[in-house]
Design a protein around this motif. Structure first.
Motif, PDB file in Angstrom:
ATOM      1  N   LYS A 114      49.909  29.051  43.598  1.00 52.97           N
ATOM      2  CA  LYS A 114      50.190  27.834  44.361  1.00 52.97           C
ATOM      3  C   LYS A 114      48.929  27.275  45.015  1.00 52.97           C
ATOM      4  CE  LYS A 114      54.881  29.433  45.458  1.00 52.97           C
ATOM      5  NZ  LYS A 114      55.771  29.899  46.560  1.00 52.97           N
ATOM      6  N   LEU A 115      47.951  28.153  45.272  1.00 53.11           N
ATOM      7  CA  LEU A 115      46.705  27.712  45.906  1.00 53.11           C
ATOM      8  C   LEU A 115      45.788  26.972  44.941  1.00 53.11           C
ATOM      9  CD1 LEU A 115      45.755  30.777  48.144  1.00 53.11           C
ATOM     10  CD2 LEU A 115      47.022  28.722  48.777  1.00 53.11           C
ATOM     11  N   ALA A 116      46.123  26.974  43.659  1.00 52.86           N
ATOM     12  CA  ALA A 116      45.260  26.315  42.673  1.00 52.86           C
ATOM     13  C   ALA A 116      45.167  24.815  42.915  1.00 52.86           C
ATOM     14  CB  ALA A 116      45.770  26.597  41.260  1.00 52.86           C
ATOM     15  N   ARG A 117      46.107  24.259  43.681  1.00 50.15           N
ATOM     16  CA  ARG A 117      46.046  22.826  43.965  1.00 50.15           C
ATOM     17  C   ARG A 117      44.853  22.467  44.837  1.00 50.15           C
ATOM     18  NH1 ARG A 117      49.652  24.919  47.637  1.00 50.15           N
ATOM     19  NH2 ARG A 117      49.538  24.122  49.784  1.00 50.15           N
ATOM     20  N   HIS A 118      44.259  23.455  45.492  1.00 51.68           N
ATOM     21  CA  HIS A 118      43.068  23.231  46.307  1.00 51.68           C
ATOM     22  C   HIS A 118      41.831  23.350  45.415  1.00 51.68           C
ATOM     23  CE1 HIS A 118      45.171  23.322  50.157  1.00 51.68           C
ATOM     24  NE2 HIS A 118      45.778  24.433  49.798  1.00 51.68           N
ATOM     25  N   ASP A 119      41.094  22.274  45.259  1.00 52.20           N
ATOM     26  CA  ASP A 119      39.889  22.317  44.435  1.00 52.20           C
ATOM     27  C   ASP A 119      38.807  23.214  45.023  1.00 52.20           C
ATOM     28  OD1 ASP A 119      41.026  20.546  42.652  1.00 52.20           O
ATOM     29  OD2 ASP A 119      40.103  18.776  43.558  1.00 52.20           O
ATOM     30  N   ASN A 120      38.918  23.548  46.312  1.00 56.39           N
ATOM     31  CA  ASN A 120      37.885  24.359  46.953  1.00 56.39           C
ATOM     32  C   ASN A 120      38.232  25.839  46.985  1.00 56.39           C
ATOM     33  OD1 ASN A 120      39.958  23.703  48.800  1.00 56.39           O
ATOM     34  ND2 ASN A 120      38.623  24.006  50.575  1.00 56.39           N
ATOM     35  N   ILE A 121      39.233  26.271  46.215  1.00 58.89           N
ATOM     36  CA  ILE A 121      39.572  27.687  46.104  1.00 58.89           C
ATOM     37  C   ILE A 121      39.364  28.151  44.674  1.00 58.89           C
ATOM     38  CG2 ILE A 121      41.420  29.409  46.193  1.00 58.89           C
ATOM     39  CD1 ILE A 121      42.622  28.003  48.533  1.00 58.89           C
ATOM     40  N   ALA A 122      38.614  29.237  44.524  1.00 60.50           N
ATOM     41  CA  ALA A 122      38.473  29.956  43.262  1.00 60.50           C
ATOM     42  C   ALA A 122      38.999  31.372  43.467  1.00 60.50           C
ATOM     43  CB  ALA A 122      37.009  29.977  42.810  1.00 60.50           C
ATOM     44  N   VAL A 123      39.135  32.117  42.368  1.00 63.20           N
ATOM     45  CA  VAL A 123      39.679  33.470  42.469  1.00 63.20           C
ATOM     46  C   VAL A 123      38.797  34.443  41.689  1.00 63.20           C
ATOM     47  CG1 VAL A 123      42.054  32.735  42.856  1.00 63.20           C
ATOM     48  CG2 VAL A 123      41.250  33.105  40.510  1.00 63.20           C
ATOM     49  N   LYS A 124      38.783  35.649  42.178  1.00 59.10           N
ATOM     50  CA  LYS A 124      37.989  36.715  41.574  1.00 59.10           C
ATOM     51  C   LYS A 124      38.941  37.719  40.912  1.00 59.10           C
ATOM     52  CE  LYS A 124      34.812  38.349  44.307  1.00 59.10           C
ATOM     53  NZ  LYS A 124      34.268  39.187  45.424  1.00 59.10           N
ATOM     54  N   SER A 125      38.855  37.805  39.593  1.00 54.06           N
ATOM     55  CA  SER A 125      39.727  38.704  38.828  1.00 54.06           C
ATOM     56  C   SER A 125      39.097  40.092  38.763  1.00 54.06           C
ATOM     57  CB  SER A 125      39.963  38.144  37.425  1.00 54.06           C
ATOM     58  OG  SER A 125      38.719  37.942  36.763  1.00 54.06           O
ATOM     59  N   SER A 126      38.955  40.694  39.922  1.00 50.86           N
ATOM     60  CA  SER A 126      38.196  41.941  40.046  1.00 50.86           C
ATOM     61  C   SER A 126      39.102  43.150  40.199  1.00 50.86           C
ATOM     62  CB  SER A 126      37.249  41.846  41.250  1.00 50.86           C
ATOM     63  OG  SER A 126      37.897  41.261  42.359  1.00 50.86           O
ATOM     64  N   CYS A 127      38.732  44.229  39.516  1.00 52.85           N
ATOM     65  CA  CYS A 127      39.344  45.556  39.668  1.00 52.85           C
ATOM     66  C   CYS A 127      40.825  45.562  39.317  1.00 52.85           C
ATOM     67  CB  CYS A 127      39.129  46.068  41.096  1.00 52.85           C
ATOM     68  SG  CYS A 127      39.068  47.872  41.228  1.00 52.85           S
ATOM     69  N   LEU A 128      41.272  44.656  38.478  1.00 52.63           N
ATOM     70  CA  LEU A 128      42.705  44.577  38.174  1.00 52.63           C
ATOM     71  C   LEU A 128      43.207  45.799  37.417  1.00 52.63           C
ATOM     72  CD1 LEU A 128      43.009  40.831  37.084  1.00 52.63           C
ATOM     73  CD2 LEU A 128      43.193  41.832  39.370  1.00 52.63           C
ATOM     74  N   ALA A 129      42.322  46.481  36.713  1.00 51.85           N
ATOM     75  CA  ALA A 129      42.748  47.686  36.005  1.00 51.85           C
ATOM     76  C   ALA A 129      43.261  48.760  36.952  1.00 51.85           C
ATOM     77  CB  ALA A 129      41.591  48.249  35.174  1.00 51.85           C
ATOM     78  N   SER A 130      42.897  48.654  38.231  1.00 52.28           N
ATOM     79  CA  SER A 130      43.375  49.613  39.219  1.00 52.28           C
ATOM     80  C   SER A 130      44.709  49.196  39.835  1.00 52.28           C
ATOM     81  CB  SER A 130      42.323  49.797  40.321  1.00 52.28           C
ATOM     82  OG  SER A 130      41.119  50.317  39.775  1.00 52.28           O
ATOM     83  N   ASN A 131      45.235  48.048  39.421  1.00 52.52           N
ATOM     84  CA  ASN A 131      46.542  47.595  39.907  1.00 52.52           C
ATOM     85  C   ASN A 131      47.657  47.777  38.882  1.00 52.52           C
ATOM     86  OD1 ASN A 131      44.569  45.317  41.482  1.00 52.52           O
ATOM     87  ND2 ASN A 131      46.124  46.339  42.708  1.00 52.52           N
ATOM     88  N   VAL A 132      47.326  48.429  37.763  1.00 52.16           N
ATOM     89  CA  VAL A 132      48.342  48.719  36.748  1.00 52.16           C
ATOM     90  C   VAL A 132      48.179  50.166  36.309  1.00 52.16           C
ATOM     91  CG1 VAL A 132      48.572  46.351  35.936  1.00 52.16           C
ATOM     92  CG2 VAL A 132      46.850  47.849  34.887  1.00 52.16           C
ATOM     93  N   THR A 133      49.243  50.701  35.721  1.00 50.93           N
ATOM     94  CA  THR A 133      49.225  52.114  35.327  1.00 50.93           C
ATOM     95  C   THR A 133      48.972  52.308  33.843  1.00 50.93           C
ATOM     96  OG1 THR A 133      51.655  52.040  35.189  1.00 50.93           O
ATOM     97  CG2 THR A 133      50.696  52.881  37.217  1.00 50.93           C
ATOM     98  N   ASP A 134      48.927  51.236  33.049  1.00 51.96           N
ATOM     99  CA  ASP A 134      48.620  51.414  31.635  1.00 51.96           C
ATOM    100  C   ASP A 134      47.107  51.488  31.433  1.00 51.96           C
ATOM    101  OD1 ASP A 134      48.532  48.767  32.418  1.00 51.96           O
ATOM    102  OD2 ASP A 134      49.294  47.960  30.548  1.00 51.96           O
ATOM    103  N   ALA A 135      46.721  52.080  30.322  1.00 50.76           N
ATOM    104  CA  ALA A 135      45.310  52.294  30.018  1.00 50.76           C
ATOM    105  C   ALA A 135      44.772  51.160  29.157  1.00 50.76           C
ATOM    106  CB  ALA A 135      45.134  53.630  29.299  1.00 50.76           C
ATOM    107  N   TYR A 136      43.453  51.179  28.922  1.00 44.10           N
ATOM    108  CA  TYR A 136      42.819  50.176  28.070  1.00 44.10           C
ATOM    109  C   TYR A 136      43.570  50.071  26.753  1.00 44.10           C
ATOM    110  CZ  TYR A 136      39.350  47.631  25.397  1.00 44.10           C
ATOM    111  OH  TYR A 136      38.715  46.688  24.622  1.00 44.10           O
TER     112      TYR A 136
END
Length: 275
Positions: free
Chosen positions: A185-207
């Motif tokens: 929902k925050l994507a409507r703000h042009d001044n917000i970006a997101v960092k897709s960091s460390c997501l592998a630690s938020n799931v239990t499946d492997a590579y």
């Protein structure tokens, strides 16, 4: 394609000359992690550059990260820490980037007293001062997206990056979906970006982490590839550095080569002003 990691920590040991906060070891990922260790891992994973983020468990210090940026100016830049509760910090941001290697700020509101600082007024001074100075801010503020929404609205010239897709470090699998519902929902703000960091630690499946593919696609569809930054937080990863890089480069078939260029480095460099 130049691969730029949007977040990694390096830090020094807890010593009498450079003591950590009393609770530092509770949250640390080891006694120390040096720039030489990081450089070796970067070489093994095919990572060219890193945005260094001083870890909060070491205290509000930037010295080790800035030293690395001075020693390897083609490899590192820094998003530094500032003590929000210290009145002496106010008025310092206009010259913040005069420190060689410094690009902006990284603020955490995830544990201890800092959990309340977005609501109790402690952090109010930093947003207009950073905006006036042209300083981007990386923010780790899980469970506080309503507050970030208001900040982005009040300060449209302030560039914000939501760290770790605003996910708490203890969330796993289906538990991350309600957060992503609010994040997009925050994507409507042009001044917000997101960092897709460390997501592998938020799931239990492997590579190759199949449960992440559609979730990442949802975020990219919302923010666009120019506002989604790949990052590792390598010292906290539950995978290898190279596996997490290859998740984006080799496994996400919906990303066109031009999209990958932005996500894997160009986007964060332009957002932060890494020349």
């Amino acid at each position: 394609m130049i691969t730029t990691d949007a977040q990694a920590h390096i830090w020094g040991p807890d010593t009498p000359d450079r003591p950590w906060p009393p609770d530092g070891h509770t949250f640390s990922h080891g006694d120390q992690y040096t720039v030489d260790q990081l450089l070796a891992e970067m070489a093994g994973a095919g990572v060219d550059q890193v945005v260094l983020v001083p870890p909060s468990f070491e205290g509000d210090r930037n010295d080790i990260c800035l030293a690395a940026a001075r020693a390897y100016p083609d490899r590192f830049r820094v998003m530094g820490r500032v003590t929000l509760t210290d009145p002496a910090s106010r008025g310092t941001l206009a010259t913040w980037r005069d420190q060689p290697g410094m690009l902006g700020l990284r603020l955490s509101f995830s544990r201890g007293p800092s959990v309340h600082w977005l609501a109790d007024g402690t952090a109010d001074w930093v947003w207009p001062e950073a905006a006036a100075a042209g300083l981007p801010i990386m923010v780790f503020a899980p469970d506080k997206l309503d507050a970030i929404d208001k900040i982005a609205t009040a300060h449209p010239d302030l560039r914000l990056v939501m760290d770790h897709l605003a996910l708490r470090t203890d969330l796993r699998d289906e538990g991350i979906d309600p957060v992503l519902d609010d994040l997009v929902k925050l994507a409507r703000h042009d001044n917000i970006a997101v960092k897709s960091s460390c997501l592998a630690s938020n799931v239990t499946d492997a590579y190759p982490f199949p449960s992440l593919h559609d979730r990442i696609r949802r975020v990219v569809d919302a923010f666009g590839p120019r506002r989604v930054f790949w990052g590792s937080d390598v010292t906290r990863l539950d995978s290898t550095y190279d596996e997490y890089r290859r998740l984006f480069v080799d496994e996400l078939g919906f990303l066109a080569p031009g999209d990958l260029e932005w996500i894997m480095g160009r986007g964060v460099r332009e957002w932060l002003g890494w020349q």
